[in-house]
Design an enzyme around this catalytic site. Structure first.
Site, PDB file in Angstrom:
ATOM      1  N   GLY A 132       0.817  -1.209   0.000  1.00 38.57           N
ATOM      2  CA  GLY A 132       0.000   0.000   0.000  1.00 38.57           C
ATOM      3  C   GLY A 132       0.846   1.253   0.000  1.00 38.57           C
ATOM      4  CE1 TYR A 133       5.207   5.413   3.393  1.00 33.84           C
ATOM      5  CE2 TYR A 133       6.865   4.433   1.960  1.00 33.84           C
ATOM      6  CZ  TYR A 133       6.466   5.442   2.808  1.00 33.84           C
ATOM      7  OH  TYR A 133       7.301   6.496   3.068  1.00 33.84           O
ATOM      8  CB  ALA A 134       5.272   0.295  -2.753  1.00 34.63           C
ATOM      9  CE  LYS A 166       5.016   8.368   1.153  1.00 34.10           C
ATOM     10  NZ  LYS A 166       4.838   9.795   1.486  1.00 34.10           N
TER      11      LYS A 166
END
Length: 253
Positions: free
Chosen positions: A157-159, A162
């Site tokens: 999710g973070y990747a 971003k």
């Protein structure tokens, strides 16, 4: 040349300003002359560390709270900020991270990270950016990540968020550069903050990360100060749609 970096008389909104990278960014902008509106989900009404540091520079500090996982709260935040007066600089730094292997990554975790790290960033940028466009000037700075370029491990999710921030930076720059609004992003490398504590406490991961960083150390939040002031100042007036790595040379390795 120093005048290129002078932010006297400017107002900067910094999200995620209570600690870590956001705190360092807010302090750097204040040192350069900007008054600061600091936003965090847990921002103290008075007496915060960021307030102390900003006021020590002689600049004004206004604390605001907002839950970036709540779309309505982000709209209300935009209204609160607008009521304070014109915003010259918006630093979209607030964010979160959740570490779980992709096969076990629940929908709720994915949705939360995307909402905080991408959706809320667009909403706030749109709401404040349209006023910058109307005024014919403004600076918007996103906090991207090395995972705007890479995939990472156990943080899908973070990747994704971003990577989305890198695309959003370019998309807004394409539309707003002609209106005097610069939209850029900073991609911090491995910075010693609460978000990276788990990596630093894992002996194997810590050693592997340090082995790849040419400077041979983890970054500090204040390593982002110069890039922040540059992208917020007249020195970057012809810089648009850039994702600037501040990573000790990681990507070059």
């Amino acid at each position: 040349m120093t005048g290129l970096f002078d932010l006297s008389g400017r107002t900067a909104v910094v999200t995620g300003a209570r600690r870590g990278i956001g705190l360092a960014m807010a302090e750097a902008l204040a040192v350069a002359g900007a008054d600061i509106v600091g936003v965090s989900a847990r921002m103290e009404p008075d007496g915060s560390e960021v307030e102390r540091r900003v006021r020590a520079t002689g600049r004004r500090f206004t604390p605001l709270r907002a839950d970036f996982a709540d779309r309505g709260a982000v709209h209300r935040l935009a209204d609160e900020i607008t009521a304070l007066g014109p915003v010259d600089i918006l630093v979209n730094n607030g964010g979160t991270i959740a570490r779980t292997p992709a096969v076990d990554h629940p929908d709720e975790m994915w949705d939360h990270v995307i909402e905080v790290n991408l959706n809320s960033q667009f909403v706030l940028s749109r709401q404040l950016g349209r006023r910058m466009v109307d005024r014919g000037r403004g600076k918007i700075i996103f906090t991207a990540s090395l995972l705007s370029f890479q995939g990472g491990i156990t943080v899908p999710g973070y990747a994704a968020a971003k990577s989305g921030i890198a695309g959003l930076t370019r998309a807004l720059a394409n539309e707003w550069a002609a209106h005097g609004v610069n939209v850029n992003a900073i991609a911090p490398g491995y910075i010693a903050t609460d978000n990276t504590r788990a990596l630093r406490e894992d002996a194997d991961r810590n050693a592997a990360i340090l082995a790849r960083i040419p400077t041979g150390r983890w970054g500090r939040p204040d390593d982002l100060a110069g890039a922040t002031v540059f992208l917020a100042s007249a020195a970057s007036d012809y810089v648009n749609g850039v994702v600037l790595p501040v990573d000790g040379g990681w990507l070059g390795r």
